[in-house]
Design an enzyme around this catalytic site. Sequence first.
Site, PDB file in Angstrom:
ATOM      1  N   CYS A 284       2.779 -17.614  46.234  1.00 58.89           N
ATOM      2  CA  CYS A 284       3.825 -17.804  47.252  1.00 58.89           C
ATOM      3  C   CYS A 284       5.182 -18.177  46.680  1.00 58.89           C
ATOM      4  CB  CYS A 284       3.370 -18.876  48.229  1.00 58.89           C
ATOM      5  SG  CYS A 284       1.974 -18.358  49.212  1.00 58.89           S
TER       6      CYS A 284
HETATM    7  N1  LIG Z   1      -2.619 -17.790  48.408  1.00 55.78           N
HETATM    8  C1  LIG Z   1      -1.920 -18.562  49.201  1.00 55.78           C
HETATM    9  O1  LIG Z   1      -1.920 -19.773  49.038  1.00 55.78           O
HETATM   10  C2  LIG Z   1      -1.111 -17.990  50.357  1.00 55.78           C
HETATM   11  C3  LIG Z   1      -0.601 -18.882  51.308  1.00 55.78           C
HETATM   12  C4  LIG Z   1       0.107 -18.394  52.375  1.00 55.78           C
HETATM   13  C5  LIG Z   1       0.354 -17.023  52.477  1.00 55.78           C
HETATM   14  N2  LIG Z   1      -0.122 -16.164  51.525  1.00 55.78           N
HETATM   15  C6  LIG Z   1       0.127 -14.740  51.711  1.00 55.78           C
HETATM   16  O2  LIG Z   1      -1.045 -14.116  52.235  1.00 55.78           O
HETATM   17  C7  LIG Z   1      -1.191 -12.804  51.719  1.00 55.78           C
HETATM   18  C8  LIG Z   1      -2.512 -12.653  51.006  1.00 55.78           C
HETATM   19  O3  LIG Z   1      -2.527 -13.536  49.908  1.00 55.78           O
HETATM   20  P1  LIG Z   1      -3.869 -13.961  49.177  1.00 55.78           P
HETATM   21  O4  LIG Z   1      -3.492 -15.095  48.294  1.00 55.78           O
HETATM   22  O5  LIG Z   1      -4.971 -14.143  50.170  1.00 55.78           O
HETATM   23  O6  LIG Z   1      -4.148 -12.646  48.308  1.00 55.78           O
HETATM   24  P2  LIG Z   1      -5.527 -12.265  47.549  1.00 55.78           P
HETATM   25  O7  LIG Z   1      -5.135 -11.330  46.475  1.00 55.78           O
HETATM   26  O8  LIG Z   1      -6.288 -13.498  47.246  1.00 55.78           O
HETATM   27  O9  LIG Z   1      -6.353 -11.481  48.645  1.00 55.78           O
HETATM   28  C9  LIG Z   1      -5.971 -10.249  49.170  1.00 55.78           C
HETATM   29  C10 LIG Z   1      -7.216  -9.428  49.393  1.00 55.78           C
HETATM   30  O10 LIG Z   1      -6.829  -8.241  50.052  1.00 55.78           O
HETATM   31  C11 LIG Z   1      -7.630  -7.188  49.560  1.00 55.78           C
HETATM   32  N3  LIG Z   1      -6.984  -5.946  49.937  1.00 55.78           N
HETATM   33  C12 LIG Z   1      -5.892  -5.350  49.414  1.00 55.78           C
HETATM   34  N4  LIG Z   1      -5.596  -4.236  50.095  1.00 55.78           N
HETATM   35  C13 LIG Z   1      -6.515  -4.110  51.075  1.00 55.78           C
HETATM   36  C14 LIG Z   1      -6.749  -3.168  52.096  1.00 55.78           C
HETATM   37  N5  LIG Z   1      -5.946  -2.142  52.304  1.00 55.78           N
HETATM   38  N6  LIG Z   1      -7.812  -3.356  52.899  1.00 55.78           N
HETATM   39  C15 LIG Z   1      -8.627  -4.401  52.739  1.00 55.78           C
HETATM   40  N7  LIG Z   1      -8.464  -5.328  51.782  1.00 55.78           N
HETATM   41  C16 LIG Z   1      -7.412  -5.186  50.977  1.00 55.78           C
HETATM   42  C17 LIG Z   1      -7.743  -7.470  48.088  1.00 55.78           C
HETATM   43  O11 LIG Z   1      -8.844  -6.809  47.524  1.00 55.78           O
HETATM   44  C18 LIG Z   1      -7.921  -9.000  48.098  1.00 55.78           C
HETATM   45  O12 LIG Z   1      -9.277  -9.379  48.167  1.00 55.78           O
HETATM   46  C19 LIG Z   1       0.024 -12.570  50.826  1.00 55.78           C
HETATM   47  O13 LIG Z   1       1.040 -11.990  51.579  1.00 55.78           O
HETATM   48  C20 LIG Z   1       0.434 -13.979  50.444  1.00 55.78           C
HETATM   49  O14 LIG Z   1       1.794 -14.075  50.104  1.00 55.78           O
HETATM   50  C21 LIG Z   1      -0.872 -16.631  50.483  1.00 55.78           C
END
Ligand SMILES: NC(=O)c1ccc[n+]([C@@H]2O[C@H](COP(=O)([O-])OP(=O)(O)OC[C@H]3O[C@@H](n4cnc5c(N)ncnc54)[C@H](O)[C@@H]3O)[C@@H](O)[C@H]2O)c1
Length: 434
Positions: free
Chosen positions: A271
Amino acid sequence: MLELEQKIKDKSAKVGIVGLGYVGLPLAIAFSEANFKTLGIDIQQKRVDEVNQGHSYITDVSGERLQAAIANNLLQATTDQSRLKETDVVCICVPTPLTSTKDPDLSYVIHESREICKYLQPGQLIVLESTTYPGTTTKLTLPILETSGLHGGTDFYLAYSPERVDPGSKAYGINNTPKVVGGINDESTRLASLLYNQIAETVVSVSCPEVAEMTKIFENVFRSVNIALVNELAQLCQRFNISVWEVIAAASTKPFGYMPFYPGPGIGGHCIPLDPYYLAHKARELDFHTRFIELAAEINEHMPYYVMSQVTEALNARGKSSNGANVFVLGIAYKKDIEDTRESPALKIIQLLHEKGASVSYNDPYIPTIKLPQGEIASIELNESSLSSADCVIIATDHSCYDLNKVVAHSKLIYDTRGATRGLEGDNIVRLGE
Ligand SMILES: NC(=O)c1ccc[n+]([C@@H]2O[C@H](COP(=O)([O-])OP(=O)(O)OC[C@H]3O[C@@H](n4cnc5c(N)ncnc54)[C@H](O)[C@@H]3O)[C@@H](O)[C@H]2O)c1
């Protein structure tokens, strides 16, 4: 009453969560624990298999919770996007990374919006949760979904609701962190708010998706700017020969108008290092330069280099050079007590040490191996021998399980980037910001 409204109220709505990562998996668990049948969709077969087998790969979700959700027939995972047809609600939690030139990479959101469009059902509610710049929901996701022939706001509903999880936090989870929701019209906002009310104590409705999108980015910019400010102060305190940690502790006694932020080796995670660039990029299209954002990023991204220079100086003061030194790095995760290494400054510090000719080993109880350009290395045990054989031990991340008395007792030199050794005495301790 709309059919979806009734289904959310009586918990017969089926919830689809796309992307089972740090955001999606805890969200899927939260809905299944609120008694909603939940379908998790991910493109990674391995993650899907692990979820279905009840193996959690995210610290914030215990294996027991996952197994209970599966045993109660409330959670299932699949790679089959066509099963989106079965769902009443779809929450999009796919990654929003940066390209190599630090521009927003919305390819995952675009790809998934197209997948959802293929299977879009009248009456469905779609919510984008991925962090992104203002305008993504209405100008990118909505037009893609409307190529289905269905009209947003009447045939289907669309909202943006940012995830605000604090990974590793024991105090705040999905249920007690207020959820901000902004729909493309009143009906979308109302339905999305009703949905999140089932898993969160407080839901804050805003007037449109753009406000919700900007809220999330502003929160992260706020952190980035304040961390940069205190990182700059830490470097200045070192020149004054006073402790930034003592300054922060004293300033924190002010009961109003101040909030403590702490210096460190840089920022990491998915983030704070990334999101400000989303806003900066979009702002440029509007002939606007986000100077605070860029300055903060510059200061924070410089911190691993600052640590490197300080370690080199500390080694020199002991008649050693970084070239040929044995350096033992403690903590690779970007913050304490979690297993996430994304954008971790510890990895940058290791790379810089390698470039200077140091020989680097590490310990991180959460991260068994790390991949470096030089190849993969494994975490070694933290014991008397690994500590005493290092010319310098760098505390890059202060996991709670570290026995710092032992670290201080057996190390020749410690460079503490987190102020974790405050309160401990030793000529062998050098702290960032002192
Ligand atoms: N990690 C954090 O602390 C956090 C906090 C708030 C917001 N976010 C936001 O949330 C979003 C996700 O972040 P995250 O940390 O969970 O990412 P992550 O990489 O941990 O998880 C994303 C998942 O999406 C899957 N994926 C990708 N494309 C896909 C598709 N077309 N269909 C199905 N699955 C798909 C990937 O395989 C992965 O498992 C981002 O935009 C991030 O900025 C993250």
